[in-house]
Design a protein around this motif. Structure first.
Motif, PDB file in Angstrom:
ATOM      1  N   ARG A 223     -14.970  17.490   0.000  1.00  0.00           N
ATOM      2  CA  ARG A 223     -16.337  17.577  -0.530  1.00  0.00           C
ATOM      3  C   ARG A 223     -17.401  17.790   0.548  1.00  0.00           C
ATOM      4  O   ARG A 223     -18.588  17.788   0.237  1.00  0.00           O
TER       5      ARG A 223
ATOM      6  N   ARG B  69     -16.613  20.404  -5.351  1.00  0.00           N
ATOM      7  CA  ARG B  69     -16.222  19.087  -4.818  1.00  0.00           C
ATOM      8  C   ARG B  69     -15.246  18.346  -5.736  1.00  0.00           C
ATOM      9  O   ARG B  69     -14.805  17.252  -5.403  1.00  0.00           O
TER      10      ARG B  69
ATOM     11  N   THR C 144     -11.722  10.923 -14.145  1.00  0.00           N
ATOM     12  CA  THR C 144     -11.033  12.118 -14.647  1.00  0.00           C
ATOM     13  C   THR C 144     -10.820  13.090 -13.482  1.00  0.00           C
ATOM     14  O   THR C 144     -11.622  13.117 -12.547  1.00  0.00           O
TER      15      THR C 144
ATOM     16  N   MET D  65     -11.787   5.603  11.839  1.00  0.00           N
ATOM     17  CA  MET D  65     -12.024   6.484  12.977  1.00  0.00           C
ATOM     18  C   MET D  65     -13.486   6.363  13.410  1.00  0.00           C
ATOM     19  O   MET D  65     -14.377   6.312  12.561  1.00  0.00           O
TER      20      MET D  65
ATOM     21  N   LEU E 189     -17.529  13.431   9.230  1.00  0.00           N
ATOM     22  CA  LEU E 189     -17.658  12.466  10.317  1.00  0.00           C
ATOM     23  C   LEU E 189     -17.316  13.077  11.679  1.00  0.00           C
ATOM     24  O   LEU E 189     -18.046  12.889  12.655  1.00  0.00           O
TER      25      LEU E 189
ATOM     26  N   GLU F 122      -6.754   5.806   7.080  1.00  0.00           N
ATOM     27  CA  GLU F 122      -7.604   5.493   5.919  1.00  0.00           C
ATOM     28  C   GLU F 122      -8.297   4.152   6.124  1.00  0.00           C
ATOM     29  O   GLU F 122      -7.650   3.149   6.402  1.00  0.00           O
TER      30      GLU F 122
ATOM     31  N   ALA G 291      -8.703  12.837  -2.057  1.00  0.00           N
ATOM     32  CA  ALA G 291      -7.963  13.947  -2.668  1.00  0.00           C
ATOM     33  C   ALA G 291      -7.565  14.988  -1.628  1.00  0.00           C
ATOM     34  O   ALA G 291      -6.398  15.418  -1.570  1.00  0.00           O
ATOM     35  N   ALA G 292      -8.508  15.387  -0.775  1.00  0.00           N
ATOM     36  CA  ALA G 292      -8.241  16.457   0.193  1.00  0.00           C
ATOM     37  C   ALA G 292      -7.269  15.992   1.276  1.00  0.00           C
ATOM     38  O   ALA G 292      -6.305  16.693   1.616  1.00  0.00           O
TER      39      ALA G 292
ATOM     40  N   MET H  99     -12.776   8.730  -3.409  1.00  0.00           N
ATOM     41  CA  MET H  99     -13.686   8.528  -4.556  1.00  0.00           C
ATOM     42  C   MET H  99     -12.911   8.312  -5.858  1.00  0.00           C
ATOM     43  O   MET H  99     -13.355   7.594  -6.749  1.00  0.00           O
TER      44      MET H  99
ATOM     45  N   ILE I 220     -11.976  16.904  -7.821  1.00  0.00           N
ATOM     46  CA  ILE I 220     -10.720  16.444  -7.219  1.00  0.00           C
ATOM     47  C   ILE I 220      -9.655  17.545  -7.136  1.00  0.00           C
ATOM     48  O   ILE I 220      -9.027  17.736  -6.086  1.00  0.00           O
TER      49      ILE I 220
ATOM     50  N   CYS J 248     -10.986  16.849 -12.504  1.00  0.00           N
ATOM     51  CA  CYS J 248     -11.476  18.166 -12.913  1.00  0.00           C
ATOM     52  C   CYS J 248     -10.941  19.199 -11.924  1.00  0.00           C
ATOM     53  O   CYS J 248     -10.522  18.860 -10.820  1.00  0.00           O
TER      54      CYS J 248
HETATM   55  C1  LIG Z   1     -19.991   9.347  -9.526  1.00  0.00           C
HETATM   56  C2  LIG Z   1     -19.016  10.448  -9.295  1.00  0.00           C
HETATM   57  C3  LIG Z   1     -18.361  11.001 -10.377  1.00  0.00           C
HETATM   58  C4  LIG Z   1     -17.440  12.019 -10.183  1.00  0.00           C
HETATM   59  N1  LIG Z   1     -16.740  12.487 -11.250  1.00  0.00           N
HETATM   60  C5  LIG Z   1     -15.706  13.326 -11.035  1.00  0.00           C
HETATM   61  C6  LIG Z   1     -14.817  13.654 -12.090  1.00  0.00           C
HETATM   62  O1  LIG Z   1     -14.967  13.174 -13.219  1.00  0.00           O
HETATM   63  N2  LIG Z   1     -13.771  14.490 -11.822  1.00  0.00           N
HETATM   64  C7  LIG Z   1     -13.576  15.038 -10.579  1.00  0.00           C
HETATM   65  O2  LIG Z   1     -12.603  15.775 -10.402  1.00  0.00           O
HETATM   66  N3  LIG Z   1     -14.410  14.739  -9.562  1.00  0.00           N
HETATM   67  C8  LIG Z   1     -15.442  13.885  -9.755  1.00  0.00           C
HETATM   68  N4  LIG Z   1     -16.264  13.534  -8.713  1.00  0.00           N
HETATM   69  C9  LIG Z   1     -16.082  14.201  -7.402  1.00  0.00           C
HETATM   70  C10 LIG Z   1     -14.841  13.724  -6.660  1.00  0.00           C
HETATM   71  O3  LIG Z   1     -14.514  12.395  -6.990  1.00  0.00           O
HETATM   72  C11 LIG Z   1     -15.000  13.810  -5.142  1.00  0.00           C
HETATM   73  O4  LIG Z   1     -15.820  14.882  -4.754  1.00  0.00           O
HETATM   74  C12 LIG Z   1     -13.619  13.992  -4.505  1.00  0.00           C
HETATM   75  O5  LIG Z   1     -12.792  12.921  -4.921  1.00  0.00           O
HETATM   76  C13 LIG Z   1     -13.777  14.075  -3.007  1.00  0.00           C
HETATM   77  O6  LIG Z   1     -12.524  14.011  -2.370  1.00  0.00           O
HETATM   78  P1  LIG Z   1     -12.465  14.080  -0.779  1.00  0.00           P
HETATM   79  O7  LIG Z   1     -11.048  13.887  -0.405  1.00  0.00           O
HETATM   80  O8  LIG Z   1     -13.163  15.286  -0.281  1.00  0.00           O
HETATM   81  O9  LIG Z   1     -13.370  12.870  -0.264  1.00  0.00           O
HETATM   82  P2  LIG Z   1     -13.311  11.316  -0.591  1.00  0.00           P
HETATM   83  O10 LIG Z   1     -12.727  11.067  -1.910  1.00  0.00           O
HETATM   84  O11 LIG Z   1     -14.672  10.818  -0.298  1.00  0.00           O
HETATM   85  O12 LIG Z   1     -12.280  10.759   0.496  1.00  0.00           O
HETATM   86  C14 LIG Z   1     -12.656  10.489   1.819  1.00  0.00           C
HETATM   87  C15 LIG Z   1     -11.739   9.413   2.358  1.00  0.00           C
HETATM   88  O13 LIG Z   1     -11.994   9.241   3.746  1.00  0.00           O
HETATM   89  C16 LIG Z   1     -11.989   7.851   4.051  1.00  0.00           C
HETATM   90  N5  LIG Z   1     -12.793   7.680   5.250  1.00  0.00           N
HETATM   91  C17 LIG Z   1     -14.121   7.927   5.396  1.00  0.00           C
HETATM   92  N6  LIG Z   1     -14.506   7.641   6.659  1.00  0.00           N
HETATM   93  C18 LIG Z   1     -13.418   7.220   7.313  1.00  0.00           C
HETATM   94  C19 LIG Z   1     -13.191   6.797   8.637  1.00  0.00           C
HETATM   95  N7  LIG Z   1     -14.172   6.733   9.540  1.00  0.00           N
HETATM   96  N8  LIG Z   1     -11.941   6.418   9.003  1.00  0.00           N
HETATM   97  C20 LIG Z   1     -10.934   6.451   8.096  1.00  0.00           C
HETATM   98  N9  LIG Z   1     -11.099   6.846   6.814  1.00  0.00           N
HETATM   99  C21 LIG Z   1     -12.325   7.241   6.424  1.00  0.00           C
HETATM  100  C22 LIG Z   1     -12.611   7.221   2.799  1.00  0.00           C
HETATM  101  O14 LIG Z   1     -12.302   5.854   2.713  1.00  0.00           O
HETATM  102  C23 LIG Z   1     -11.958   8.049   1.699  1.00  0.00           C
HETATM  103  O15 LIG Z   1     -10.744   7.519   1.271  1.00  0.00           O
HETATM  104  C24 LIG Z   1     -17.196  12.520  -8.879  1.00  0.00           C
HETATM  105  C25 LIG Z   1     -17.853  11.950  -7.780  1.00  0.00           C
HETATM  106  C26 LIG Z   1     -18.743  10.923  -7.985  1.00  0.00           C
HETATM  107  C27 LIG Z   1     -19.389  10.297  -6.799  1.00  0.00           C
END
Ligand SMILES: Cc1cc2nc3c(=O)[nH]c(=O)nc-3n(C[C@H](O)[C@H](O)[C@H](O)COP(=O)(O)OP(=O)(O)OC[C@H]3O[C@@H](n4cnc5c(N)ncnc54)[C@H](O)[C@@H]3O)c2cc1C
Length: 406
Positions: free
Chosen positions: A369, A382, A56, A130, A167, A40, A20-21, A48, A384, A58
């Motif tokens: 997150r 954290r 969903t 990475m 990371l 990616e 998402a971020a 996630m 989305i 949020c």
């Molecule tokens: C069980 C569960 C239920 C949840 N329920 C909800 C919900 O209902 N609604 C809601 O809004 N949120 C929910 N969340 C929270 C939400 O899904 C996450 O906190 C949010 O999506 C995080 O986004 P992000 O971009 O920070 O990280 P992430 O979604 O973790 O994205 C990180 C990305 O970096 C990539 N990556 C990692 N390391 C490397 C690397 N070395 N090289 C290249 N790529 C890499 C990964 O593959 C991934 O695509 C839930 C989380 C969990 C675990």
């Protein structure tokens, strides 16, 4: 993106991680005319949201008692949600305590990420991981990625760590990471179809009863396998379920691998229990399992500011706001039911830029997150919608800096 030779790429901005971020950061920067590479490790975007299919979104809407769905802000989250609503033919849902969220179909989420990055001109490199970084005099000079059997060096003016587990920070000796004091349970999502027609409430009662009967006959342990229904997922004989993983996952190979194995085995067992004890599941089938377990929290950055529980509950506002967070503290302690802590309805708190930056490394930002927040605060910010806002606004800030340099 300039491929200087087969092993070096130069861009204005490199974003690591297409969750998402990272997605919002990449689109927001590229839309403003800059050369952006998004790395990616999976073969799809969404992080996630798609890999763990959390189900969903949020953090899009204000929490209140009205029947309206008021976006907390315009911009990326609004565009993304409105397009997703069209694609998934879905409607936002009003849950308990005035909470509002948007259910989505995983494929639609993925496709929308593809379309938005494509339209903005982001150079997305899938299956690219990475693994190394070079920092000199407080600036990230390059990162190294591996794709297939190639090792590539990426150089840029700005880097965004959106990996979700800090990371880049972990590889920089000057940066300290925050670790969870109290770990939050991960979960594994799967779907069933062919369930007899019922309401979400009735379905929930059937699940609770079947689990209770299985505990009585000894096929489930007392503290094992909390199973919940993903809100908004019950329709036309289909539903998604979230299986809580009853042990801590620390992003290390051993615990994460064990949890993947545990989750798939457990889904098979739980499905058999549901069929045995609730006739509503007689004709049902497992329609999907998420490609990966969902990890709620892991290592986070210690930034120039550490967001705290008090900031969240008192709805503090900051001048350097990069997101307006509306979701309460939702804490999933291992083996326990979720604990919610609310701030005032109709209100929000700010996430400051200082919690997505560390002044020891000038050209690195870290939305998502893994921002600098304590255990309780991250359990709120954290989600989305909030991660997307952080990414979008960091994209705007970097774009402004790049334009000033030119
Ligand atoms: C069980 C569960 C239920 C949840 N329920 C909800 C919900 O209902 N609604 C809601 O809004 N949120 C929910 N969340 C929270 C939400 O899904 C996450 O906190 C949010 O999506 C995080 O986004 P992000 O971009 O920070 O990280 P992430 O979604 O973790 O994205 C990180 C990305 O970096 C990539 N990556 C990692 N390391 C490397 C690397 N070395 N090289 C290249 N790529 C890499 C990964 O593959 C991934 O695509 C839930 C989380 C969990 C675990």
């Amino acid at each position: 993106m300039m491929a200087k030779n087969a092993t070096e790429i130069i861009a204005d901005v490199v974003v690591v991680g297409g969750g998402a971020a990272g997605l919002a950061a990449a689109v927001s920067t590229a839309e403003r005319g800059h050369d952006v590479v998004l790395i990616e490790k999976n073969g799809f975007l969404g992080g996630m949201a798609t890999a763990a299919n959390v189900g969903t979104i949020c953090g899009l809407f204000l929490r209140d008692d009205s029947n309206n769905f008021d976006f907390i802000c315009d911009g990326f989250i609004r565009t993304f949600a409105e397009q997703l609503i069209k694609k998934s033919n879905a409607n936002p849902v009003r849950g308990r305590d005035g909470l509002k969220f948007l259910p989505y179909e995983r494929f639609d989420f993925m496709r929308l990420c593809d379309e938005m990055t494509g339209n903005a001109g982001v150079n997305v490199l899938f299956h690219t991981t990475m693994f190394d970084i070079n920092v000199e005099e407080g600036f990230v000079q390059e990162i190294k990625v591996i794709t297939g059997s190639d090792v590539i060096s990426l150089r840029a003016k700005y880097f965004i760590d959106a990996t979700g587990f800090a990371l880049l920070g972990n590889l920089i000796s000057d940066i300290t990471l925050l670790q969870d004091e109290k770990y939050q349970a991960g979960a594994f999502v799967f779907g069933l179809d062919g369930i007899k027609k019922t309401t979400p409430h009735q379905l929930n009662l059937h699940v609770i009863k079947a689990m209770a009967l299985a505990r009585e006959d000894g096929s489930l342990k007392k503290d094992d396998s909390l199973l919940t229904i993903v809100p908004g997922s019950v329709k036309k004989g289909r539903a998604s379920f979230k299986l809580s993983i009853p042990r801590a996952l620390h992003d290390d190979i051993k615990s994460v691998s064990m949890a993947e194995l545990y989750s798939r085995e457990k889904v098979g067992k739980l499905y058999a229990i549901l069929k045995q004890y609730a006739d509503i599941f007689d004709q049902s089938k497992i329609s999907y399992v998420a490609p990966a377990i969902g990890i709620r929290t892991g290592p986070r950055y210690e930034g120039d500011f550490v967001l705290s529980k008090e900031d969240v509950l008192q709805c503090r506002k900051f001048d350097d706001e990069i997101a307006r967070a509306t979701w309460p503290i939702e804490f999933w302690e291992v083996g326990k039911k979720v604990k919610m802590e609310y701030f005032n309805k109709g209100s929000y708190y700010s996430i400051p830029l200082r919690s997505a930056r560390n002044n020891k490394v000038s050209n690195l930002y870290f939305p998502g997150r893994h921002i600098s927040a304590n255990d309780q605060a991250i359990a709120s910010c954290r989600v989305i919608g909030t991660c997307m806002q952080m990414g979008e606004n960091i994209g705007k800030i970097i774009s402004k800096k790049l334009s000033e340099h030119n």
